[in-house]
Enzyme design. Structure first.
Site, PDB file in Angstrom:
ATOM      1  N   CYS A  27      -0.608   2.140   1.191  1.00  0.00           N
ATOM      2  CA  CYS A  27       0.648   1.839   0.279  1.00  0.00           C
ATOM      3  C   CYS A  27       1.060   0.650  -0.307  1.00  0.00           C
ATOM      4  O   CYS A  27      -0.059  -0.632   0.152  1.00  0.00           O
ATOM      5  CB  CYS A  27       1.897   3.043   0.377  1.00  0.00           C
ATOM      6  SG  CYS A  27       2.721   2.299   1.896  1.00  0.00           S
ATOM      7  N   MET A  28       2.254  -0.001  -0.181  1.00  0.00           N
ATOM      8  CA  MET A  28       2.437  -1.338   0.113  1.00  0.00           C
ATOM      9  C   MET A  28       2.446  -1.766   0.709  1.00  0.00           C
ATOM     10  O   MET A  28       2.667  -3.129   1.849  1.00  0.00           O
ATOM     11  CB  MET A  28       3.653  -1.583  -0.696  1.00  0.00           C
ATOM     12  CG  MET A  28       3.874  -3.090  -1.076  1.00  0.00           C
ATOM     13  SD  MET A  28       3.384  -3.753  -2.862  1.00  0.00           S
ATOM     14  CE  MET A  28       4.147  -5.624  -2.529  1.00  0.00           C
TER      15      MET A  28
END
Length: 640
Positions: A27-28
């Site tokens: 993810c981020m």
């Protein structure tokens, strides 16, 4: 040599090697692994790798926290390991193989009930208001209620049942819709199935016990009773899953050109037939059996022991997510017995944990930074939202959690022994008394007093012995420097990237952010839905598919992360619109991301947005919390 070659080479064997990786994504900020054998991961050694900021396991995923540069690390890791990355949904699906059957069932139950809980709480309050208006005889020497003395209040009493009936009698509609939504099938078919379970053509389920004759559908060779499933939870869930799996199976078999005609008809009609002939009666019996067993335990000669154990361990249960199962049990108790004696103990547990935080607030009264967490967490806990208190304060120090558990256990015993009963689920804190039946007001108030006083006093006693002055911040040297507005020429300002209420980092409902693993920052409870640039910067990182976060690089080398909602990467970009790409130059107030808060809530995720300084450089920061900010206008971080 690539940027993270040494770190990547170190991580692969420590995670159990290539053969131990079932799936990997990112993810981020985090690498998300699904491991064949999670025990092979050497957590201590992995966390010594320079690029790794921490690790944790959640929902069957082993997550390695990297930070803003995770996309680069991920690319180098998958190339070196010879594995292919997969989508977030694939990782989530694979992760379920690492969860027990109970964990998967509870997780599913939680996701089904999450969108319905606001309605159940509203319904509990409505029943409480109706109780005050029409059931308690305040007037004429205790012979008349407010509704008896006023036509206006009589009308209000009658009108409120319109909403109460819609929530509790028509509950199967919401359950069937939520199941269809969670499983990714056609939601309108779920709604229609629910409506067929509570149709006015059927004998109301609450009238079955007193009915002299039950109507039937007569097919000549067989008869089917026309019974409604008003308020039934288990029966509605079973019917909903029948519809879901019929629709999914037919979609796989049916050619796409006729799918629109064939799939809805041959999913819905058999599902309705099966619901009224097989799973409905079975679900009714199962629901009644579960409720009866719980009720028997709560009313038995050893009910005090049941209450003590439940009250003691409910807060830790909340931290695991297993508390969602109580919603179904509470609802079934309400439908079967006209009230629930389980829910009052839940409200008392929340109050007890809030009182432990109140004790910490007194102990840390000179620690301004701690008070920014303690006071809001205490208030939210008293109003029924426990996560800020549990994760931000009580679990952090340990002993307040235990003190709250002790107070909760004692209060639960009083509640059960005195038979305190609620009309329904309500607000799980101090306002919970509105949902309590009037004859139990005094006994519940006694239990509330214990839930308030015992944890508060225990926390003060233990805290004074366990924590020294520096840890508590009781002297001026231990307290952090007060936040001050710096003159413009001496600092730079970071504006709010999103309109909303600014909260301390410790209150963000995610352990990676709340514990400062990725860096210091603030949280934002949004009132707007547009994320803007907090300063002139270059867009350093975005994730094109999920669109939920953005990394920025300031001209002075400071790196920022704006992460909209918690765990929203699993939404796959649904409800998000990204307005920038990597390398773009943006100015203060430029639009970065637009999102739909209602879609985030419907997916069961907090909308709390994290605004984190992931690379501070040599700058010193002051964080301004407890204020309502306007996107691109209000300075919330000052930087020297």
């Amino acid at each position: 040599m690539s940027k993270y070659q040494r770190d990547v080479e170190a991580l692969l064997p420590l995670i159990g090697g290539r053969e131990n990786i079932q799936a990997v994504s990112h993810c981020m900020t985090r690498m998300r692994f699904v491991l064949a054998d999670p025990n092979k991961a050497d957590v201590d050694e992995i966390e010594k790798i320079p690029a790794v900021k921490g690790t944790f396991t959640q929902a069957g995923q082993f997550q390695v926290i990297i930070g803003n540069d995770v996309a680069v690390f991920y690319k180098e890791f998958t190339a070196y390991a010879g594995v292919e990355g997969v989508s977030k949904d694939a990782v989530k699906a694979a992760a379920k193989s690492n969860q027990s059957l109970i964990q998967r069932a509870v997780g599913t139950l939680g996701e089904i009930f999450a969108p319905i809980i606001p309605a159940l709480i509203c319904g509990g309050l409505i029943l409480g208001f109706r109780n005050i208006i029409g059931e308690i005889n305040f007037f004429a020497d205790g012979t008349m209620s407010l509704a008896d003395t006023s036509q206006f209040w009589a009308g209000v009493y009658s009108f409120l049942w319109l909403i109460g009936e819609a929530i509790f009698h028509m509950l199967p509609v919401g359950i069937c819709w939520s199941i269809s939504k969670k499983m990714g099938t056609t939601q309108i078919l779920g709604i229609i199935l629910g409506l067929t379970l509570v149709s006015p053509q059927l004998l109301n389920g609450f009238s079955v016990a007193t009915a002299t004759e039950i109507p039937v559908w007569d097919f000549g060779f067989a008869q089917v009773q026309m019974i409604g499933y008003q308020g039934q939870v288990i029966a509605a869930m079973m019917a909903g899953f029948v519809l879901v799996y019929l629709e999914k199976g037919l979609k796989k078999l049916c050619p796409e050109v006729i799918s629109m005609i064939v799939v809805p008809f041959f999913s819905l009609v058999p599902a309705v037939i099966i619901a009224h002939t097989i799973v409905g009666p079975i679900g009714w019996a199962i629901g009644d059996a579960i409720a009866s067993v719980v009720y028997a335990g709560l009313t038995s000669s050893v009910r005090w022991l049941f209450a003590a154990v439940f009250g003691l361990f409910y807060a830790p249960i909340v931290m695991t997510g297993l508390h969602h199962m109580t919603n179904a049990i509470d609802t079934q108790l309400v439908n079967l017995y006209g009230g629930t004696i389980l829910w009052p103990m839940i409200a008392l547990s929340n109050i007890a944990q809030g009182s432990a935080v109140l004790g910490m607030a007194v102990l840390q009264k000179k620690n301004e930074r701690a008070q920014q967490v303690n006071i809001p967490a205490c208030i939210s806990c008293y109003l029924g939202v426990t996560e800020p208190a549990l994760f931000g304060v009580n679990m952090k120090y340990g002993f307040p959690l235990v003190c709250g558990m002790i107070g909760s256990g004692l209060a639960a015993v009083i509640s059960i022994v005195t038979g305190s009963e609620a009309y329904s689920i309500g607000v799980g804190g101090l306002p919970g008394i509105l949902s309590i039946k009037p004859q139990f007001y005094l006994t519940f108030l006694l239990a509330m007093a214990v839930a308030i006083v015992v944890p508060f006093v225990l926390t003060l006693i233990v805290g004074k012995r366990k924590l020294d002055a520096a840890a508590l911040g009781t002297d001026q040297t231990a307290a952090p420097v007060p936040v001050q507005e710096m003159p413009a020429e001496a600092c730079h300002e970071l504006k709010a990237p999103l309109s909303g209420h600014i909260i301390p980092m410790e209150q963000i409902p995610d352990q990676v952010f709340s514990q400062g693993v990725l860096g210091q920052g603030v949280g934002i409870e949004p009132t707007g839905n547009v994320v803007v640039a907090p300063a002139d910067a270059t867009v350093s990182t975005v994730i094109e598919d999920s669109k939920h976060a953005c990394g920025l690089l300031l001209d002075n080398g400071v790196e920022l992360l704006i992460h909209v909602g918690m765990d929203t990467v699993t939404m796959g970009g649904d409800g998000f619109q990204l307005h920038v790409k990597e390398g773009d130059r943006v100015h203060t107030g430029d639009k970065l991301i637009t999102f739909d808060p209602e879609k985030i809530k419907a997916a069961g995720h907090p909308t709390t947005t994290a605004f984190v300084i992931t690379e501070p450089g040599s700058a010193h920061f002051n964080f301004h919390t407890g204020l309502d900010a306007q996107a691109g206008q209000t300075a919330i971080i000052t930087m020297e």
